[in-house]
Design an enzyme around this catalytic site. Structure first.
Site, PDB file in Angstrom:
ATOM      1  N   PRO A  79       0.828  -1.298  -0.055  1.00 48.35           N
ATOM      2  CA  PRO A  79       0.065  -0.011   0.109  1.00 48.35           C
ATOM      3  C   PRO A  79       0.950   1.191  -0.007  1.00 48.35           C
ATOM      4  O   PRO A  79       1.424   1.598   1.159  1.00 48.35           O
ATOM      5  CB  PRO A  79      -0.719   0.006   1.368  1.00 48.35           C
ATOM      6  CG  PRO A  79      -0.112  -1.225   1.911  1.00 48.35           C
ATOM      7  CD  PRO A  79       0.885  -1.869   1.266  1.00 48.35           C
ATOM      8  N   ASP A 105       5.766   2.565   2.435  1.00 45.61           N
ATOM      9  CA  ASP A 105       4.998   1.474   2.540  1.00 45.61           C
ATOM     10  C   ASP A 105       4.136   1.681   3.876  1.00 45.61           C
ATOM     11  O   ASP A 105       4.563   1.614   5.087  1.00 45.61           O
ATOM     12  CB  ASP A 105       5.919   0.266   2.601  1.00 45.61           C
ATOM     13  CG  ASP A 105       5.021  -1.002   2.892  1.00 45.61           C
ATOM     14  OD1 ASP A 105       3.750  -1.051   3.217  1.00 45.61           O
ATOM     15  OD2 ASP A 105       5.513  -2.092   2.757  1.00 45.61           O
ATOM     16  N   HIS A 106       2.912   1.841   3.638  1.00 50.45           N
ATOM     17  CA  HIS A 106       1.757   2.218   4.795  1.00 50.45           C
ATOM     18  C   HIS A 106       1.680   1.392   5.941  1.00 50.45           C
ATOM     19  O   HIS A 106       1.111   1.133   6.755  1.00 50.45           O
ATOM     20  CB  HIS A 106       0.489   2.933   4.334  1.00 50.45           C
ATOM     21  CG  HIS A 106       0.056   3.662   5.306  1.00 50.45           C
ATOM     22  ND1 HIS A 106       0.219   3.872   6.386  1.00 50.45           N
ATOM     23  CD2 HIS A 106      -0.927   4.782   5.044  1.00 50.45           C
ATOM     24  CE1 HIS A 106      -0.170   4.785   7.181  1.00 50.45           C
ATOM     25  NE2 HIS A 106      -1.372   5.500   5.996  1.00 50.45           N
ATOM     26  N   ARG A 107       2.109  -0.018   5.335  1.00 50.70           N
ATOM     27  CA  ARG A 107       2.084  -1.186   6.305  1.00 50.70           C
ATOM     28  C   ARG A 107       2.897  -0.931   7.375  1.00 50.70           C
ATOM     29  O   ARG A 107       2.780  -1.604   8.466  1.00 50.70           O
ATOM     30  CB  ARG A 107       2.412  -2.586   5.844  1.00 50.70           C
ATOM     31  CG  ARG A 107       1.323  -2.918   4.519  1.00 50.70           C
ATOM     32  CD  ARG A 107       1.776  -4.195   3.922  1.00 50.70           C
ATOM     33  NE  ARG A 107       2.864  -4.078   3.253  1.00 50.70           N
ATOM     34  CZ  ARG A 107       3.810  -5.049   2.422  1.00 50.70           C
ATOM     35  NH1 ARG A 107       3.145  -6.174   2.517  1.00 50.70           N
ATOM     36  NH2 ARG A 107       4.940  -4.842   1.838  1.00 50.70           N
ATOM     37  N   ILE A 110       5.085   2.033   7.711  1.00 51.23           N
ATOM     38  CA  ILE A 110       5.272   3.625   8.030  1.00 51.23           C
ATOM     39  C   ILE A 110       3.775   4.299   7.989  1.00 51.23           C
ATOM     40  O   ILE A 110       3.038   4.127   7.494  1.00 51.23           O
ATOM     41  CB  ILE A 110       6.299   4.263   7.208  1.00 51.23           C
ATOM     42  CG1 ILE A 110       7.545   3.355   7.241  1.00 51.23           C
ATOM     43  CG2 ILE A 110       6.276   5.590   7.505  1.00 51.23           C
ATOM     44  CD1 ILE A 110       8.545   3.517   6.178  1.00 51.23           C
TER      45      ILE A 110
END
Lengths: 455, 390
Positions: B186, B362-364, B366
């Site tokens: 994501p 990477d929103h997983r 951060i």
């Protein structure tokens, strides 16, 4: 040579200006590449134009004309006598070669191809050194290179060339007199053509070969060649003891095959390794991404028209086009007595490959045109796939076979069947009708030979 | 009959190892000379290795997925004829160039199609063996080839008549990596505009200094330096997600990849330990790996081990866009071209050199705040480049 010697960039560098190299150069230039063409002999056109195809066919045509005139004497044609004036003839031959060389030269000029005279060798993966004369060298850093250096006559192990009495085939086209006695050694089309031509011109010719003539042709064509050579006055001897054949003091021409001109290229410095004295290329004629090889240096028949097609394909690819050398049949032609031509599978090859074929054989004796020309000993032999009827091979003996084969090559490329050929109108009276007739024979419904279908 | 151990030849361009991508024949299979036996993959290309002779492959010594070194035995073949030492081996001092791939002169030999149709098929990338001919006896026409292209489910949107090029080598690698990235990560991207006046001046000065000493100073050097410093301060940007174990791996080393356009496609050579190198060493390292990439000479190790990537689209006069993260990395930063723009300073509109920057993470792993914080660190380092220690 010092590292860092000055070098010129070469967008496309082509080694050899024979039929492969000059065609590749023209096509690549047409498509916008900047081409440098290196030729060691100083004359474009290669062996083919300068000492092979063109001179040999010129001699063959001269000899055939004499033979035709002699044959017609029986029908009332004023008779010829004596030997031809070969000195005068040589002028006309040299003139024809000169015209063609000039033509190619001017095409290259018009296309902006830079022609450099010198001997090329690799000095690195992207660099070629060209020796110009004794002292001068030039270096070229190429983006793409095409190896098109052709082939040379092989030396016969027991009869090496001495440059005088024993010579390679190309020398025979330059003689300024008709030798009284001539020994031709070899079984290939080159040996056969020379033997027949000089027999027709007036020499006493012995043709000595260790195997059947035209050994890689269909058996029937070998037999026709053997009969025809005898008809033309050639003493055909099958012998492995060359010393015992032919009169002492005869001129000797030896045709022992050809070998690729690769030894002097220092290929290992470019990281290239030939195998079996040949370069192996893919359908795009590449050995490597930027290294192409075409013509006699590649694995396959050493024939100018094959090299020319490869040159066109290589030029297309150099110009960014999608192309492949995927010809299904390469014609082979022989200007002997009679003319012989072949394309595709021979009967023996079909048998060896377990391909079931239907054969249509039509004798020229049943053909009007052949009767007109008193040349009724030839035939057309066509091989069709038993399954589907597509033409797989064509083997022709007789006048104009060398032209007729073009129709057969096209038919193979197009996947034409016996029906296609049989249903195509061929002009009457011509030798071409023999092709249609042979197709009819294969279909079991010949009109002009007996044994057609019965009700 | 002879047993021949086929070793991994030097497949060129300085690669010392390669991965076994695929076996093209099974143990016990009969092969002809030059028939491709195994497909090897490097980070730069996929190469089919042809058999050195006709015979039977009696043993496969490596498995698909193995990474093997040059000279290692890949398989054993019982050949019909003796093969000269050196055939397919590494004895030659100068490595032989790889033999051409599979395409042979007799491609499509059994297919009923005239030359012009074969040409069309080649141009459209259509395999004639897969085309149903509608002519007599199954003859394939130009229409059949075009119809096949239109019907091919793999390319529904492709206009007939276009050229098809097989995906391979660097491009294939890019396709795989980027598909994985887009499918699994994501992405969140933040855009920033940096005042790059002082930065540009500093680069110009350092470059002039270097050139006066005969050295080179790539523009990207200071961007790598800035990224390395920021990564040390924000270690989550220098990490990888181990999805299977549900863990985040915080990397010890700071290895910065530099996205580099090459004639073959995008390659990302990596500057190892970018945080520990002094400026000269860093400039030399950036110069070496990017030059090697452009010349197609990078080694496998040069493109492996990256923990973060920068992409300087400004170098190609590019504007700015979003980037895709290179898995398993956590983020990527792109810099656009420095251009004079009207900006407001102390209530006045002035012209300033502005460099656009996008930070993609990477929103997983951060979150938005961490992302902004990292971006602000980078911004500060570039706008006040005296912090770069140059």
């Amino acid at each position: 040579m010092v590292a860092g010697d000055q070098s010129d960039p070469a967008d496309v560098l082509i080694l050899g200006a024979g039929p492969g190299g000059y065609v590749a150069a023209l096509r690549a230039a047409q498509l916008g590449r900047s081409v440098t063409l290196v030729e060691r002999s100083g004359r474009v056109g290669g062996v083919c134009l300068n000492e092979g195809c063109i001179p040999s066919k010129h001699v063959a045509r001269f000899a055939a004309a004499k033979s035709t005139a002699e044959k017609l004497a029986a029908s009332g044609m004023p008779s010829l006598s004596g030997l031809p004036d070969m000195a005068a003839y040589q002028k006309s031959r040299a003139g024809a070669v000169g015209t063609l060389v000039k033509g190619v030269t001017s095409l290259l000029e018009a296309a902006g191809v830079k022609v450099v005279t010198g001997s090329a060798r690799f000095v690195g993966r992207t660099r070629v050194c060209v020796e110009i004369g004794e002292e001068s060298v030039r270096y070229f850093d190429f983006k793409d290179v095409v190896i098109a250096t052709g082939s040379s006559a092989l030396t016969h192990e027991t009869m090496p060339y001495d440059g005088d009495r024993v010579v390679e085939p190309s020398r025979a086209f330059e003689w300024k007199e008709v030798p009284a006695d001539l020994l031709v050694v070899g079984s290939d089309y080159i040996a056969l053509e020379i033997a027949v031509a000089y027999a027709r011109l007036g020499s006493r010719v012995t043709l000595a070969s260790r195997e059947r003539l035209l050994p890689d042709f269909d058996q029937d064509l070998s037999a026709a060649a053997q009969r025809g050579a005898k008809t033309a006055g050639v003493n055909v001897v099958t012998s492995s003891d060359l010393k015992s054949v032919g009169p002492a003091g005869a001129r000797v021409v030896v045709s022992a095959g050809r070998r690729a001109n690769l030894d002097e290229l220092d290929l290992q410095l470019a990281g290239l390794t030939p195998s079996g004295g040949m370069l192996h290329v893919d359908a795009q004629l590449r050995i490597d991404r930027h290294v192409f090889a075409i013509g006699d240096v590649t694995d396959g028949l050493p024939l100018a028209h094959r090299a020319m097609m490869q040159g066109r394909v290589a030029g297309d690819i150099l110009g960014g086009k999608t192309a492949a050398f995927d010809s299904r049949a390469i014609p082979r032609i022989v200007f002997a007595e009679p003319e012989i031509a072949a394309a595709g599978l021979t009967e023996a090859e079909a048998h060896a490959a377990d391909v079931e074929v239907t054969i249509g054989r039509f004798p020229l004796a049943a053909l009007g045109r052949a009767v007109i020309e008193s040349s009724t000993s030839g035939f057309a032999k066509l091989l069709f796939a038993k399954d589907g009827g597509t033409l797989l091979g064509a083997h022709l003996a007789g006048p104009r076979s060398t032209e007729l084969i073009a129709e057969m090559v096209l038919a193979i490329e197009m996947g034409a069947t016996a029906e296609d050929l049989a249903l195509t109108v061929h002009a009457h009276p011509t030798f071409a009708e023999s092709l249609m007739e042979a197709a009819e024979v294969s279909l079991g419904r010949a009109i002009h030979v007996r044994g057609g279908p019965k009700r | 009959m002879a047993r021949f151990e086929f070793r991994l030849p030097d497949i060129g361009e300085g690669l010392a190892e390669a991965e076994v991508a695929r076996w093209l024949v099974a143990t016990g299979d009969r092969v002809t000379e030059d028939q491709p036996v195994v497909e090897m993959m490097t980070d730069k290309a996929t190469v089919e290795l042809p058999s050195p002779g006709a015979g039977v492959v009696v043993e496969q010594r490596v498995a698909e997925g193995d990474v093997v070194k040059t000279g290692a035995v890949l398989y054993v073949i019982e050949t019909d004829a003796q093969i000269a030492a050196g055939g397919g081996s590494t004895h030659a001092e100068e490595p032989s160039r790889s033999a051409p791939a599979t395409a042979s002169v007799s491609e499509n030999a059994g297919v009923l199609a005239p030359p012009a149709v074969r040409k069309l098929a080649r141009e459209l990338g259509v395999d004639l063996a897969a085309v149903k001919g509608t002519g007599p006896g199954g003859r394939i026409s130009a229409e059949d080839v075009k119809g096949h292209t239109a019907a091919a489910p793999a390319a529904p949107a492709t206009a007939a008549g276009g050229r098809r090029v097989r995906l391979r080598g660097v491009q294939k690698r890019m396709a795989e990596t980027m598909t994985l990235s887009a499918r699994t990560i994501p992405h969140v991207t933040g855009f920033h505009e940096l005042d790059a006046g002082a930065f540009a001046d500093l680069v110009t000065r350092l470059r002039r200094d270097a050139e006066s000493k005969g050295a080179r100073f790539p523009f990207d050097t200071l961007l790598v330096r800035a990224a390395a410093i920021a990564l040390r301060r924000h270690p989550i940007f220098n990490s990888s997600l181990d999805d299977e174990r549900g863990e985040i791996v915080m990397h010890e080393d700071v290895n910065v990849g530099v996205a580099t356009a090459t004639p073959d496609g995008l390659i990302v050579p990596v500057v190892k330990h970018a945080d520990t190198l002094d400026l000269n060493a860093l400039a030399a390292a950036v110069d070496r790996v990017t030059l090697a990439a452009r010349e197609g000479k990078v080694s496998v190790s040069d493109v492996q081990g990256g923990t973060f990537t920068i992409s300087n689209t400004g170098a190609w006069r590019g504007g700015l866009g979003t980037s895709l993260i290179r898995p398993p990395e956590a983020a990527i930063v792109a810099f656009g071209r420095i251009e004079e723009k009207a900006v407001v300073r102390d209530g006045n509109v002035v012209a300033r050199p502005v460099m656009p920057m996008s930070v993609t993470f990477d929103h997983r792993m951060i979150d938005g705040e961490q992302g902004l914080s990292f971006a602000l660190t980078l911004r500060s380092l570039i706008e006040k480049p005296e912090q770069l220690g140059a």
